[in-house]
Enzyme design. Sequence first.
Site, PDB file in Angstrom:
ATOM      1  N   ASP A 152       0.837  -1.204   0.000  1.00 32.50           N
ATOM      2  CA  ASP A 152       0.000   0.000   0.000  1.00 32.50           C
ATOM      3  C   ASP A 152       0.873   1.256   0.000  1.00 32.50           C
ATOM      4  O   ASP A 152       2.020   1.217   0.456  1.00 32.50           O
ATOM      5  CB  ASP A 152      -0.856   0.085   1.270  1.00 32.50           C
ATOM      6  CG  ASP A 152      -1.754  -1.124   1.438  1.00 32.50           C
ATOM      7  OD1 ASP A 152      -2.090  -1.742   0.430  1.00 32.50           O
ATOM      8  OD2 ASP A 152      -2.092  -1.409   2.604  1.00 32.50           O
TER       9      ASP A 152
HETATM   10  N1  URA Z   1      -1.075  -5.897   4.051  1.00 35.68           N
HETATM   11  C1  URA Z   1      -1.546  -4.632   4.054  1.00 35.68           C
HETATM   12  O1  URA Z   1      -2.547  -4.350   4.689  1.00 35.68           O
HETATM   13  N2  URA Z   1      -0.884  -3.722   3.327  1.00 35.68           N
HETATM   14  C2  URA Z   1       0.227  -3.982   2.633  1.00 35.68           C
HETATM   15  O2  URA Z   1       0.784  -3.078   2.008  1.00 35.68           O
HETATM   16  C3  URA Z   1       0.709  -5.288   2.648  1.00 35.68           C
HETATM   17  C4  URA Z   1       0.040  -6.238   3.365  1.00 35.68           C
END
Ligand code: URA
Length: 232
Positions: free
Chosen positions: A102
Amino acid sequence: MKLVKLIGNLGYGSRKEVALMFREGRITDPDGEVLYADDQVPHEHIRIDDEPLDPPMGLVLVMNKPLGATCSRKDQGRVVYDLLPPRYRRRDPALSTVGRLDRDTSGLLLFTDDGTLLHRIISPRAKVAKVYEATLANDLRGDEAALFASGTMMLESETDPLEPASLEVLEPRRARLTLTEGRYHQVRRMFAAVDNHVETLTRISVGQLGLGDLAPGAWRALEPHEIAQIFE
Ligand code: URA
């Protein structure tokens, strides 16, 4: 493969632009001898402006993804591809991130142009361990590790239970979570399901491969023995 095509596929320019680079004598061997578009020369013997050529197809990069960059190719804001030389976006076959992190997640991000390798890393069947460290808004309750490890935990709006995941509590509001799959916002949604909220999230390893001393935003190509560490 002819040099002109090889160099074009690495994103240095269109066929026309690369042909011009040859005419300008910018493409040489390690002794500075000018090479020609039709020459067949081992990859490691090619220099452009005295610099070694980028690695050939089969490239795997590791980046310490900084906060604020997205893994999409076309997002409006800062994207992880902006941290690589612009020609890396023009490679053929294309270089892609191996799964996504993310915008608000930092840490270990892989890129490759090898589709088979990419699927081997992200496939839940391969059970490659992805380790995340999270800081949390609330103290852990104490029952999270058992639930996450159960293999029966369901996330909202999903039809399949999560694969067992292992939780190590580091502090009341800090934990390390090891996943073998990568569902959408998985870590954040797992903690949300136990009445918590992820405040910071970073991925620290994939398989046995860690970040070493890569600073946020830095990246490098992996050696074959490091690619093997992903599957150890
Ligand atoms: N899980 C999440 O919530 N975000 C990420 O970026 C990776 C795994």
